[in-house]
Design a protein around this motif. Structure first.
Motif: not given
Length: 447
Positions: A314-319
């Motif tokens: 969920c965090f890494s999808y902000m890339s």
């Protein structure tokens, strides 16, 4: 062996606690307890400019120095200079809130690496009455003339946040049409990481210092113990704070994320376990790299490493989202669900909001109030860089120059990619591909 067994038992306890909190176990999802999402969402709403952060450690003395400089009519351009994650934007946001009522026009623009002069001109003109419509369809030079005329003679405060490049041949202040000097009442404040950029802008340089040891300890404690419920013995607290100072280099963003990731520890054994994790993390301070922010990003990776497994994608999808982008939380949650990041349970939407809430509490996201009362979220540039690194490690491509042969996701977030660019790159879609996101790129042919 006994020590290793104890470490395994502690890890199992962490996994069980995280699983219950994140509703990963189906028999725990349908409990009678109400979801915390609705209550949490109302608590996230903050001002669209000033973050909802009550821990103003070491900010007030800096504000007392910076605000008179901004108010000084003899200084047309001020550059707030410091390394990444030092808190430049946060400091200036607080000054902006205190000063904006004194000016006829108070305008905040985010610039960053790959800025478009014309887009910045349109954003600027949107604050100047009906000027936006006149600026939209003209050349940059004509738009600069219109903006110059619109601001000339007015007392205006213009903030250009995160100016990465502005050579003398491409002076961003001149390109935008901002009237400075020669009796103008327009004040321009920029933030950047490079003194050379500030000098090219002929700006008065305000160099922001890093946190002192005492201030960094206070900031760490503010996030590690948000309810002032520290049960750690004073001597153990000193050990933990000293280790965090050693690893984080007195950078506010690092202390916030590390402190938040260590919050919730209730006893000495748990603290010792987390402290051991902090000491053993590989930061490679001597590694030769071209990215000057490498050390900071590796420090921030400690916060990512401490996340429960369910929150990491969920965090890494902000890339996926552009730099300085503000993302509608409902849209982001829909993407998480479509990607399969959220457990397939009856209250899936509420679970997703809980995930977002926890990432915000860990200072990895910033959640703000957007238009029509919808929440929006944004991410710090360096945390976004970390998310991009993690996504690439997990087989994600972002540009046509990337290797497409074995990726799972292609996120063409870089704008101005069309069919011709794709054809010239000879990129081929891999069999392993499961997600293709085009953002706003006008691509009509998909292999």
């Amino acid at each position: 062996m006994g020590k290793r067994i104890q470490e395994v038992k502690e890890r199992v306890r962490y996994i069980t606690t995280d699983g219950e909190r994140l509703k990963l176990f189906r028999d725990l999802v349908h409990s009678d307890q109400p979801s915390s999402s609705a209550a949490g969402r109302s608590a996230w709403k903050g001002n669209s400019v000033l973050p909802s952060d009550s821990h103003l450690v070491a900010i007030e003395p800096k504000l007392q120095h910076l605000i008179p400089l901004i108010d000084d009519s003899t200084v047309p351009v001020i550059a707030l200079v410091a390394m990444g994650a030092a808190g430049k934007t946060f400091l200036l946001q607080n000054a902006f809130e205190r000063l904006k009522q004194r000016y006829e026009h108070s305008i905040w623009l985010s610039v960053s690496q790959s800025y478009s002069v014309h887009k910045l001109q349109c954003d600027l003109a949107s604050h100047l009455g009906d000027l936006e419509a006149r600026v939209k369809d003209v050349s940059d030079e004509r738009a600069a003339e219109l903006i110059h005329a619109g601001l000339q003679g007015t007392k205006s405060l213009i903030v250009l946040d995160d100016v990465w490049r502005a050579a003398r041949v491409d002076n961003i202040i001149t390109s935008l049409g901002l009237p400075i000097g020669q009796g103008s009442q327009c004040k321009v404040v920029v933030t950047n990481r490079n003194r050379g950029v500030a000098q090219n802008l002929s700006a008065l340089i305000y160099e922001m210092k890093l946190l002192s040891k005492e201030d960094s300890r206070q900031l760490f404690c503010a996030y590690a113990f948000p309810s002032d419920d520290c049960n750690l013995p004073p001597q153990d607290l000193q050990v933990v704070a000293a280790e965090v100072q050693k690893q984080c280099g007195r950078l506010p963003l690092a202390f916030k994320t590390i402190g938040a990731s260590l919050s919730g520890c209730t006893d000495t054994s748990e603290w010792n376990s987390r402290l051991s994790w902090l000491k053993q993390s590989e930061l490679h301070p001597q590694k030769e790299v071209t990215n000057p922010d490498y050390r900071i990003i590796e420090i921030l990776r400690l916060s990512y490493d401490s996340l429960p497994a369910a929150l990491k994608p969920c965090f890494s999808y902000m890339s996926y989202f552009p730099e300085d982008g503000r993302v509608d939380c409902n849209y982001l949650i829909n993407l998480w669900i479509a990607e399969g990041f959220i457990p397939q349970v009856e209250d899936q939407w509420e679970v997703a909001w809980d995930y977002l809430h926890q990432l915000a509490n860990l200072c990895l996201f910033e959640v703000l109030e957007g238009e029509f009362t919808n929440e929006i979220c944004k991410i710090h540039d360096l945390l976004r860089d970390l998310a991009i690194d993690i996504s690439k490690e997990n087989r994600c491509a972002f540009d046509i120059e990337d290797d497409f042969t074995s990726v799972k996701r292609i996120l063409l977030a870089k704008q101005e990619i069309d069919d011709m660019v794709i054809a010239q790159s000879r990129a081929s879609c891999p069999r392993s591909l499961r997600t293709l996101s085009l953002l706003v790129n006008p691509i009509n042919k998909i292999e």
